[in-house]
Design a protein around this motif. Structure first.
Motif: not given
Length: 585
Positions: A148, A165, A167, A174
């Motif tokens: 990730q 990260w 997402k 994820d």
């Protein structure tokens, strides 16, 4: 696993120890003599401590270093120093360096993934060693989340890459489970556009996510072409997203079909068509446009056929009709002047130069043409294996042969935003998550705090954006605003952001006051932000530093809500290598 991390940490350089006074919010760092000669401000540091009989690891950035020498503060000694310059017995030897370390994350050993988020619920004892953080430390600590992690640059002024990260907005390992709104701010040349393109590629990794870029200046559209990157950084965004299986499509003014009579009426009002017939802007012109549209619809003329000569001849006959003229001109003098202007006009010139550029915007059979509704339906189709990227290029450079100005651009953007909001609401009612990010460049122009009262088109765009920022997050529709200023962006939109990136140029005056309100009371963090250098003050392009302060849930190291600082990559090779992206065949 804890022992392995402990062994890695033990091999790293020791910067200092926990000093006094310290609190759970900010730690005092007594710098060791071996570390006083190195750069400390901005460094990511880590220490190990026990809490509830469990090993914990706390990370944070050093935001300030102070030098104290109590002997130099003595008035008698100062007098002596004034004469001699230094006193060998106390100068330098009695110096103490005290750093301030703002904690951003605490991890507890154990759990399913090896390490899990925790809090600093106590203050470790004085003398607790504080070590510098390296890439090896971060890789071990975040090993369960390595798929990730995405990198935009290095820790500010240091060598480790800062793990971030991004997402997607759906569910799953994820996914964030909801949409985020984010903002990127900085002066021209601060690197905000390049940072936005890197973030775009981060989201492009997810097949289930769609991306829409509203591009008033045409900067993003150039980068979507094969090997068509522009600017100093020259990130080949199109090549990267194609490598991820995404299909980037650029719609310019030339192949974007407008599809509302209301739009035609407003654009015709803006054009020079009625001006050449002696009718200035005002109530009469509005009435003329309105009655003309009404009669064209009654005559069953399609919006998409307005470019044809037969449709124009119908328009001309409507305007020649005395009953029609009485609707928008009450006095006979005005009607006579209007009729004389029509009689003297070159009809072919009016058709080719004044009517055609407006009607072409609504023509459906242009090459690769798509209506706004069809373009949005194609972009947001949930059943696609790998949802695409749509860039809508609304720059003036693409409008040759069409009637185009800033007001028309605003009207088209409003039409896009209205269509997007309606589609998102429909998806939500059907129980679907839109899972889409909209990127808006030059956001300070589209949603400013202050606008002239008479600019209805700009007011319309701003109102839609404010409403969207408030309501679309639950639909799975997130927004990224890119702006040169912070203070001029509408406050209602700023309040909805979860993630911020602040580049160089917000450290003075009203901009800094707005920044202080958003960041809060993190005094040393703001002091560190004010140390950012203007990237263009570097001696050459290769040595430019594009520094950013980020706030929000954008990193596994920032879940405490404190700011993090990074230097964005200034070479595309570094960015591609850090994220394991290969553009080879």
């Amino acid at each position: 696993m804890t022992d392995k991390l402990g062994q890695i940490v033990a091999r790293t350089e020791r910067l200092g120890v926990v000093g006094s006074p310290s609190s759970t919010a900010q730690l005092a760092l007594d710098v060791l003599g071996t570390a006083v000669g190195r750069k400390l401000v901005g460094e990511l540091a880590l220490f190990r401590f026990n809490q509830d009989a469990t090993p914990h690891f706390a990370l944070g950035q050093i935001t300030e270093v102070q030098l104290r020498n109590i002997w130099h503060e003595d008035p008698t000694m100062r007098s002596l120093i004034r004469q001699r310059g230094r006193v060998d017995a106390v100068s330098e030897r009695q110096d103490t360096h005290l750093g301030q370390m703002v904690l951003s994350a605490v991890f507890k050993a154990g759990g399913a993934h090896g390490y899990e988020p925790s809090i600093l619920g106590t203050v470790p004892s004085t003398g607790t060693p504080i070590h510098i953080v390296t890439d090896e430390v971060l890789e071990e600590l975040l090993r369960p989340y390595r798929e990730q992690i995405f990198y935009l640059g290095h820790v500010y002024g240091s060598t480790p890459k800062l793990p971030l990260w991004f997402k997607h907005f759906g569910r799953g390992p994820d996914g964030a489970g909801e949409a985020y709104h984010m903002g990127i701010f900085g002066k021209t040349g601060s690197g905000k556009s390049v940072l936005a393109k890197m973030i775009l590629t981060a989201y492009a990794r997810y097949p289930q996510m769609a991306l829409l870029v509203i591009d008033p200046q045409g900067e993003f559209s150039k980068d979507m072409k094969p090997e068509g990157a522009s600017g100093e950084f020259a990130l080949p965004v199109g090549d990267v997203v194609r490598r991820f299986g995404k299909t980037p499509v650029v719609l310019t003014v030339r192949n974007l079909v407008l599809d509302r009579w209301e739009l035609f009426e407003e654009i015709l009002y803006e054009s020079r068509f009625f001006e050449r017939l002696t009718m200035p802007k005002g109530e009469n012109r509005q009435a003329a446009c309105s009655i003309l549209v009404e009669k064209l619809q009654k005559a069953k003329i399609k919006l998409t056929d307005l470019y044809q000569r037969a449709a124009f001849d119908k328009v001309w006959s409507i305007l020649l009709d005395e009953k029609t003229q009485k609707v928008f001109y009450r006095t006979e003098t005005s009607r006579t002047r209007f009729s004389d202007a029509m009689a003297e006009a070159d009809v072919d010139e009016f058709f080719g130069e004044l009517w055609g550029p407006v009607a072409e915007l609504f023509r459906e059979d242009r090459p690769k043409a798509k209506s706004i509704d069809k373009a949005l339906a194609w972009l947001l189709a949930a059943e696609a294996d790998n949802r695409p990227i749509l860039v809508v290029d609304l720059s003036k450079e693409q409008s040759a042969g069409l009637f185009w100005n800033d007001r028309i651009q605003s009207l088209v953007i409003k039409r896009l935003l209205d269509g997007l909001s309606q589609t998102a609401e429909r998806f939500y009612k059907d129980g679907e998550n839109l899972n889409t990010l909209v990127i808006i460049d030059e956001a300070h122009r589209l949603a400013p705090r202050e606008l002239p009262r008479e600019d209805d088109a700009a007011h319309g765009v701003r109102s839609v954006l404010i409403d969207a920022a408030r309501t679309t997050r639950k639909y799975g529709l997130g927004w990224m605003f890119i702006s040169q200023t912070l203070s001029s962006l509408h406050q209602e939109i700023l309040q909805q952001f979860r993630i911020f990136f602040f580049g160089f140029g917000l450290g003075l005056g009203q901009e800094f006051q707005s920044l202080r309100q958003l960041v809060g009371s993190s005094g040393t963090a703001l002091d560190l932000y004010q140390l950012f250098r203007d990237p263009h003050s570097a001696f050459d392009v290769a040595s430019r530093q594009y520094s950013f302060m980020t706030i929000g849930p954008v990193s596994p190291l920032s879940f405490s809500g404190t700011p993090l600082f990074l230097n964005a990559f200034n070479r595309k090779e570094d960015f591609l290598r850090a994220n394991g992206i290969s553009l080879g065949t």
